[in-house]
Design a protein around this motif. Structure first.
Motif, short mmCIF file in Angstrom:
data_model
loop_
_atom_site.label_atom_id
_atom_site.label_comp_id
_atom_site.label_asym_id
_atom_site.label_seq_id
_atom_site.Cartn_x
_atom_site.Cartn_y
_atom_site.Cartn_z
N HIS A 135 57.08 -105.44 -34.74
CA HIS A 135 57.61 -104.17 -34.22
C HIS A 135 57.71 -103.15 -35.34
O HIS A 135 57.25 -102.02 -35.21
N ARG A 172 54.19 -101.94 -36.57
CA ARG A 172 53.42 -101.11 -35.63
C ARG A 172 54.15 -99.82 -35.26
O ARG A 172 53.52 -98.80 -35.01
N LEU A 173 55.48 -99.86 -35.24
CA LEU A 173 56.22 -98.64 -34.88
C LEU A 173 56.08 -97.60 -35.99
O LEU A 173 56.03 -96.39 -35.72
N LEU A 180 53.00 -95.85 -35.11
CA LEU A 180 53.15 -95.07 -33.87
C LEU A 180 54.02 -93.83 -34.07
O LEU A 180 53.79 -92.78 -33.44
N HIS A 185 50.27 -107.67 -31.06
CA HIS A 185 49.41 -106.62 -31.66
C HIS A 185 48.50 -106.01 -30.59
O HIS A 185 48.28 -104.81 -30.57
N TYR A 213 50.34 -103.54 -28.64
CA TYR A 213 50.47 -102.29 -29.40
C TYR A 213 49.17 -101.49 -29.41
O TYR A 213 49.18 -100.26 -29.32
N GLU A 270 48.82 -97.68 -28.15
CA GLU A 270 48.19 -96.59 -28.93
C GLU A 270 47.09 -95.92 -28.11
O GLU A 270 47.01 -94.69 -28.03
#
Ligand code: PLP
Length: 441
Positions: free
Chosen positions: A346, A349-350, A353, A420, A423, A427
């Motif tokens: 998290h 990847r955040l 993002l 992943h 995510y 995206e």
């Protein structure tokens, strides 16, 4: 399944007669749901936040089967059974210290109803009947029954029933991205918590309880809160001798990275509500646990002091057996390591993002992550959520945005590569969304 098979079912959230029909699911295993037409869908929201270790965990399935063969159900007033007693004993050991009395009910909403009724009657039984007020937070969600709706934020969910809901004192919440005081987290002193303290001071001797969703307000938009907010609320409750109810229906059983969110803040509530993950996602069961002192206020020669509340399926043995097996999985498998692994993905990847121009805020706590889109009138009816839900399903992932808030709340057994992949799809969805909005889909 044919159209006529499902003709009589009224599904939650049905909006139009022409809504696309609900997807028939024929099997679930691990993090996947399998559709009747042979598709595999990644369950990115643990099927409304209930599944913990993946669907169909064999230990829980076997425990339920064993229990079913032995004792299906028995009235829980005047009778008891081993699974309920053992579960209460185990819960008392893992709950914040002092929460030793376990009252069973059926689901998150009833756990909240029980807590509210206990809090109000507690004061009446103790000779303080003026304590009738409840303080609840902005953006709160506590369930769909009338008491639970009353303490929840007024919204499209509650509008048709507004005249039936009891009034509450509504305190500021710690929603740092949309701070109620217009402050910035880097420089504030969690000033938003002072509002609750002010309300308590304005109504001396009139407040029965403060109810919160500790550290994470779920349905209100996956709002992650600083631990200091909860700590300040607890301190205000103690100063004013008011009961603190922690609704951990969502946050319990590891979702925030600890057994219970209160634990992360070192806070011990007077009552705690649990459901959802309690049975690992197998069966509806709920618990309202309280301090011994609360329980004792209901023991009296005077029968009017009794807590007259009991549901037909209270402490259902199948549910209790599932919950015991769920707790055993925590003992036998590296569940908290899995949660930490999810937490790490998290964060990674955040970070990426958050830099996207459509993203206003990216936040996470434990196994839960959320991305709030900017340029949107916030709220459940925001158009982006509807559009994205369809896109995600087409990509084979069940994600159900709360209006303009996309969130991930996977079962703990999700392999990192699958997280992943979810995510990657989120995206891609942001690019798709801009195109869809331009085409006015
Ligand atoms: N409390 C919280 C914090 C919740 O998130 C929910 C459901 O989402 C509830 C209560 C209500 O639970 P249930 O849907 O099981 O009645």
């Amino acid at each position: 399944m044919t159209d006529s098979d499902r003709r009589h079912v009224w599904h939650p959230y049905t909006q139009m007669a022409l809504d696309s029909p609900p997807l028939p699911i024929v099997r679930a295993e691990g993090v996947y749901l399998y559709t009747e037409d042979g598709r595999r869908i990644l369950d990115g929201i643990s099927s409304w936040w209930v599944t913990l270790h993946g669907h169909g965990h064999p230990r829980i399935a076997a425990a339920v089967a064993r229990q079913a063969a032995e004792l299906d159900h028995v009235i829980f007033a005047g009778f008891t059974h081993r699974s309920a007693a053992q579960l209460a004993e185990k819960l008392a050991r893992i709950l914040p210290p002092g929460l030793t009395r376990i009252f069973y009910s059926d689901d998150g909403s009833t756990a909240v109803e029980v807590a509210l009724k206990m809090a109000l009657q507690y004061w009446a039984n103790r000779g303080e009947p003026r304590r009738r007020r409840v303080i609840a937070l902005q953006h709160a969600y506590h369930g769909d029954t009338v008491g639970a709706m009353s303490v929840g934020e007024r919204s499209v969910f509650t509008e048709p029933f507004s005249s039936f809901l009891f009034p509450v004192l509504r305190a500021h919440t710690a929603y740092c991205y949309r701070c109620p005081l217009g402050l910035r987290r880097e420089t504030c002193a969690i000033d938003c918590a002072d509002h609750c303290a002010e309300l308590l001071a304005s109504f001396p001797g009139e407040v029965a309880a403060v109810i919160v969703e500790p550290l994470l307000q779920g349905a209100g938009g996956m709002i992650v809160q600083p631990v200091e907010f909860l700590q300040k609320i607890e301190a205000a409750c103690r100063r004013h001798n008011v009961l603190l109810i922690a609704d951990e229906v969502l946050t319990g059983f590891g979702r925030t990275g600890a057994w219970f969110a209160c634990e992360k803040a070192g806070v011990v509530p007077d009552l705690i509500c649990l459901s959802k993950g309690l049975t690992g996602g197998f069966l509806p069961l709920a618990v309202t646990a309280c301090r011994e002192e609360v329980y004792e206020a209901f023991l009296s020669e005077d029968r009017r002091k009794t807590f007259f509340h009991g549901h037909s399926y209270t402490a259902n043995p199948l549910g209790c057996a599932a919950a015991l097996a769920n707790l055993q999985i925590f003992e036998e498998e590296p569940v908290f390591d899995r949660i930490r692994q999810i937490e790490q993905v998290h964060r990674e990847r955040l970070g990426r993002l958050a830099a996207h121009p459509r993203v206003g805020d990216a936040r996470s706590i434990g196994a839960v992550a959320a991305v709030e889109l900017r340029d949107e009138a916030p709220g459940y009816l925001a158009q982006s959520g509807r559009l994205l839900y369809g896109f995600f399903l087409e990509q084979g992932v069940l994600l159900r945005p709360l209006g303009n808030v996309i969130y991930l709340l996977p079962p703990y057994s999700i392999p990192p590569e699958e997280l992943h992949r979810a995510y990657d799809i989120i995206e891609a969805s942001l690019e798709w969304l801009s195109r869809a909005e331009n085409l006015q889909l």
